[in-house]
Design a protein around this motif. Structure first.
Motif, short mmCIF file in Angstrom:
data_model
loop_
_atom_site.label_atom_id
_atom_site.label_comp_id
_atom_site.label_asym_id
_atom_site.label_seq_id
_atom_site.Cartn_x
_atom_site.Cartn_y
_atom_site.Cartn_z
N LYS A 151 0.86 -1.18 0.00
CA LYS A 151 0.00 0.00 0.00
C LYS A 151 0.89 1.22 0.00
CE LYS A 151 -4.42 -1.29 0.99
NZ LYS A 151 -5.42 -1.44 1.99
N GLY A 201 -12.59 -6.01 1.24
CA GLY A 201 -11.76 -6.98 0.50
C GLY A 201 -12.05 -6.96 -0.99
N PRO A 249 -9.12 -7.78 5.24
CA PRO A 249 -8.03 -7.15 6.00
C PRO A 249 -7.73 -7.95 7.27
CG PRO A 249 -9.80 -5.57 5.52
CD PRO A 249 -10.31 -6.92 5.13
N ALA A 255 0.27 -3.69 4.26
CA ALA A 255 -0.88 -4.08 5.06
C ALA A 255 -1.01 -5.59 4.93
CB ALA A 255 -2.12 -3.39 4.53
N ILE A 296 -3.07 -8.99 4.69
CA ILE A 296 -4.43 -9.40 4.32
C ILE A 296 -4.53 -10.92 4.37
CG2 ILE A 296 -5.06 -7.42 2.87
CD1 ILE A 296 -4.31 -9.11 0.45
N THR A 309 -10.30 -11.60 -0.43
CA THR A 309 -9.36 -11.15 0.60
C THR A 309 -10.14 -10.44 1.71
OG1 THR A 309 -9.02 -9.04 -0.52
CG2 THR A 309 -7.48 -10.80 -1.06
#
Ligand code: ADP
Length: 281
Positions: A194, A256, A275, A199, A201, A273
């Motif tokens: 990011k 996601g 988070p 981040a 996931i 996905t």
């Protein structure tokens, strides 16, 4: 020196430049929003047309059967029974379609709060997998769980909604695969690049070794307005055609993404996905 009352205010050229840049950005943003609005309006028109079409065919079948039953009084008991069965089946199709439409509408309506809970992914997905193992609908398939060891962090999910996502993906995997084929639930963590750092996931994939999806249909598979017949359930009485749109809507609300890779005759892998958060967050 006395200042002339009508003197033009001195504006720095830098200020003019920055103001015109701001104006340009605002115009661009407005034009993008306008395009997006037009796209949504087009999608809504197409969806209304599709829904009318999908509703029409079971209603026509029910109407024709009722006319047939009303017109001929010399029908045998077997004729009556098969007509009633047809009405029952088509009514079920209508009920499922209307229920899925309403469900999709509710999930997409962001003014309706989802009921988020913090949970460890391994606990949640393991529990789901053991429910699937005990489910008779998957008796004829080989079910495999492939979960990353020591998966850390937690997910914030509306449990009933994510169960619905997995149910839709698992029922599709079973529906579009021959008996004896494999359905695997993969769960792993990834690092996503990011702009403001990395981040973490969670990536979840439901993979089957079934029929596969033609490459030309793949880009449209999550689109609720997609009506190309080859990408809809072959027997229209077995699905509303909204299952994947519901998956996408639920995952989008969880922050996601969804994707699908598929090869004809080899199988399909549907991924989403979510988070991942630190346990303390
Ligand atoms: P439905 O299954 O009710 O038609 P979905 O939105 O769940 O609606 O799926 C849309 C279409 O995507 C299906 O009709 C089917 O053609 C295709 N599809 C979905 N999942 C799979 C899968 N696992 N294998 C092959 N095709 C699939």
């Amino acid at each position: 020196m006395k200042k002339n009352a009508f003197e033009q205010p001195q504006i720095e050229s830098e200020t003019i430049e920055s103001l015109s840049q701001k104006l340009l950005n605002a115009t661009l943003e407005l034009s993008e929003k306008n395009q997006e609005l037009k796209r949504i309006q087009k999608e809504q028109r197409e969806m209304m047309a599709n829904i009318s079409h999908d509703l029409r065919s079971p209603i026509t079948a029910i109407r024709n059967t009722v006319d047939y039953l009303c017109a001929d009084i010399s029908l045998s008991l077997a004729d009556y029974q098969s007509a009633i069965k047809l009405i029952d089946r088509r009514t079920k199709t209508l009920e499922d379609l209307i229920a899925d439409m309403y469900y999709l509408f509710c999930v997409e309506d962001t003014s309706r709060e989802l009921c988020y809970q913090k949970i460890e992914p391994c606990m949640f997905f393991e529990e789901y997998f053991y429910d699937v193992l005990a489910d008779k609908r998957y008796d004829k398939h080989m079910l495999i769980l492939d979960m990353e060891e020591n998966l850390s962090g937690c997910i914030k999910i509306d449990i009933s909604k994510i169960v619905r996502v997995l149910d839709n993906l698992f029922t599709n995997a079973a529906k579009y695969s021959p008996e004896g084929s494999h359905i695997t639930l993969h769960v792993s963590s990834l690092c996503e690049d990011k702009k403001l750092g990395e981040a973490k996931i969670l990536k979840v994939t439901v993979q089957d070794t079934g029929n596969g999806i033609p490459a030309k249909d793949l880009p449209h598979i999550f689109n609720r307005t997609y009506t190309v017949s080859s990408a809809r359930t072959p027997n229209s009485s077995t699905g509303s055609g909204l299952g994947l749109s519901i998956v996408k809507a639920i995952i989008t609300r969880h922050g996601g993404n969804v994707s699908c890779e598929s090869t004809i005759g080899v199988g399909s892998a549907f991924s989403f996905t979510l988070p991942l958060f630190e346990k303390t967050e």
